[in-house]
Each structure stands twice: as C-alpha cells, then as structure tokens.
Design an enzyme around this catalytic site. Structure first.
Site, PDB file in Angstrom:
ATOM      1  CG  HIS A  59      -1.806   1.155   1.376  1.00 12.83           C
ATOM      2  ND1 HIS A  59      -3.144   1.124   1.048  1.00 12.83           N
ATOM      3  CD2 HIS A  59      -1.556   2.426   1.818  1.00 12.83           C
ATOM      4  CE1 HIS A  59      -3.677   2.319   1.275  1.00 12.83           C
ATOM      5  NE2 HIS A  59      -2.738   3.128   1.757  1.00 12.83           N
ATOM      6  CD  GLU A  60       1.797   3.407   3.660  1.00 13.23           C
ATOM      7  OE1 GLU A  60       2.002   4.521   3.152  1.00 13.23           O
ATOM      8  OE2 GLU A  60       0.746   3.130   4.276  1.00 13.23           O
ATOM      9  CB  CYS A 114      15.106   4.380 -10.314  1.00 14.96           C
ATOM     10  SG  CYS A 114      13.533   4.414  -9.399  1.00 14.96           S
ATOM     11  CG  LEU A 134      14.334 -11.598  -8.573  1.00 16.68           C
ATOM     12  CD1 LEU A 134      13.772 -10.424  -9.373  1.00 16.68           C
ATOM     13  CD2 LEU A 134      14.469 -11.213  -7.099  1.00 16.68           C
TER      14      LEU A 134
END
Length: 324
Positions: A59-60, A114, A134
């Site tokens: 969320h942040e 970035c 990943l």
C-alpha cells in the site's frame, strides 16, 4: 539518503517500525519513487501475520508510485483492494482499476528512470531462490515453481535452460529453437526497403537494410535514398498540405541569388548561391493548386537529400546535383 544509498544501490526503501506516534500503520510520499529524498515508506510491524504487514508495505509503495487511496467508484473484482483507505484483516491481492490508471499516468508523465531499467543481478542482496520468478545470480532462467512454470525453455527445478535450447526469445526464435534460414522476419515496409530473413544461426532478425541508393522508385519518378523515395511533391505536401505540389522550374532560379532566403548551402556563415545545375537542390518551391499561387516557399523548406533534381541526378548533402 546520505547513509542508505551509500550502503547499497536501491530504487525504493520501505522501513519497518515498531511504534508510531500517530494512529496510523504506514506513511509514504505520494509520487516519490526514484527521488533520492522521497522514495521511501515507513510501515508499522502491526501484526504477527506477515502477509498483512506485506499488504501494508505494498500500500505504501503504491503511494510512492503515484497512486492515491481508492474512492467508491474503484474496483478490483469484488475483493478488498490494496489502496483501500480501510484496513482489512483479509489478505489484499489486487490493485484497483483506479490504481492502474494512476500508475500508468505516473510512468508515462514522470518517466521515473529507476524503475524502467532492469537491476543488475549483483544488486540483489537476498540469497538466490530458484522458483521465485526473479532472475538471480547463478540462474539462467526462473519461471516459478515446476507446477506454475510456462517457459518451455526453462527447467523449473534447476533454473537452468534445457540442454537442447538454442534461444529464448527473438524474431527468429520459436519454441526455444532458431527459425530456419530464409524465413522472413521483417517484411519490406516501403518500396525502397528490403525484406530481412532469419539466418538459422541467430534468434535476432538481421540489421534492417534497404535498397542501394540510386535505384529507381515510384515508376522511375524518383530514386531510392537511405531506404526512402524522396520527391518534391511529398515535401510540399508535408509543408503546405494536400493542395500543394511542386512549383514550376522557373521558381527555382532565385536560388542563384545566394541571399538570406535563396541559396544552396552555408559555408563559414555565408549563403552560397546555387549553380545553374544545382538550383533544384536549394530552397524548395511549391505551387498551391487551390489558390493558383506559384513559388510558395517555407523557411524550413530546403530540398531533401537524395531528391531527384534532373534525369539521372539527385541532390547530395552539399546541395549539389550529382549522378546517381
């Protein structure tokens, strides 16, 4: 930013805290992603359930990516959305339609570099884990778990390419093997372009090529130049619109003046007049067919390089007619 950035290269920092002074469990700068001062969020470790803390961190980070809280019109398929104002005790899985719109606005308008480049494998500090999708040090591929892997080229159990794999992607790669030589991978886009075909030895389509300069095009009305077929009519159309065509030959005679507007080239700050054989390589003149206006010209309109100026001749970069 003076301490953490020097310790490790990163795009965004999410800091875990135990106690907040205010009645909140997270704060972040909206749109701060990639800014060395504001690309950060602070998240309270508010639950023993890691998934719920991770939801708060997502969320942040959403705020960092320019996403605001959802409103009543936002939806993510019937679930509680990640950017909801209200904390849910159920795991949050999806961003809403509003979040996607705000995210793409942030990406396209602010162009945050970035997150538009692929990080180096050496920048990943966590131990490599095969199956996390990943690509990390020591891995050739990572398509997730063996159950979820959809990559034909990748061995999900080892995160290595299968021994028979020749390629993973590219215009000349199909199902992990090179496409046979001779298959067209880039068709010609216009008359002076040529088709490129796979070589059978590479996954990449060969470098884009075009017909040799000077070859006739447009039914011998012009000659190819750097893959294009330049003619004065097209240049007049671009400058003056559909009512314009090339002016009569007499208009080009003023290019012999060598003044501020009518010349062939600039040498040491001096406008060089066109020689008689080069007059159609200087200022471009057009005719307005709608208003019967002849000898129209534009300050931006010099005859393009490679344009046919006489039978068998084209304009070169020195604004001179030369044999094709």
């Amino acid at each position: 930013d003076t301490v953490l950035l020097n310790r490790i290269s990163h795009d965004n920092a999410q800091l875990l805290a135990i106690v907040f002074n205010e009645n909140v469990i997270g704060k972040a700068y909206t749109g701060g992603m990639c800014d060395p001062r504001y690309s950060v969020g602070v998240v309270m470790d508010h639950s023993p359930i890691n998934r719920l803390v991770a939801d708060t961190m997502a969320h942040e980070m959403g705020h960092n990516l320019g996403i605001h809280h959802d409103t009543g019109s936002c939806s993510c398929g019937g679930h509680s959305c990640i950017m909801s104002r209200v904390i849910s005790h159920q795991p949050l899985q999806y961003f809403s339609n509003c979040s996607y719109i705000e995210y793409w606005d942030f990406i396209t308008k602010l162009n945050p570099q970035c997150i538009l480049n692929e990080p180096l494998r050496t920048d990943i500090v966590s131990p490599p884990v095969c199956g996390n999708e990943l690509l990390e040090m020591g891995e050739e591929c990572d398509c997730g778990s063996p159950r979820n892997c959809r990559d034909l080229c990748c061995d999900a159990a080892t995160c290595k390419l299968h021994s028979w794999v020749e390629c993973e992607s590219g215009e000349c790669c199909d199902q992990c093997r090179f496409i046979k030589a001779g298959n067209v991978c880039r068709p010609p886009r216009k008359e002076c372009d040529v088709a490129e075909a796979c070589t059978g030895q590479s996954a990449q389509c060969p470098t884009d090529d075009f017909k040799r300069n000077g070859q006739p095009c447009l039914n011998n009305y012009a000659y190819c130049y750097q893959g294009n077929c330049p003619i004065m009519y097209h240049q007049c159309y671009a400058l003056f619109g559909s009512d314009a065509t090339m002016a009569q030959d007499s208009c080009f005679q003023v290019n012999k003046k060598g003044n501020e507007y009518f010349y062939c080239r600039l040498e040491n700050g001096i406008n060089i007049p066109c020689a008689q054989e080069d007059v159609k390589c200087g200022r471009l003149f057009c005719h307005n067919m709608k208003y019967e206006q002849d000898c129209n010209y534009s300050d931006r309109g010099m005859v393009d390089n490679g344009t046919k100026c006489a039978e068998g001749k084209v304009c070169n970069s020195n604004r001179q007619a030369y044999q094709r």
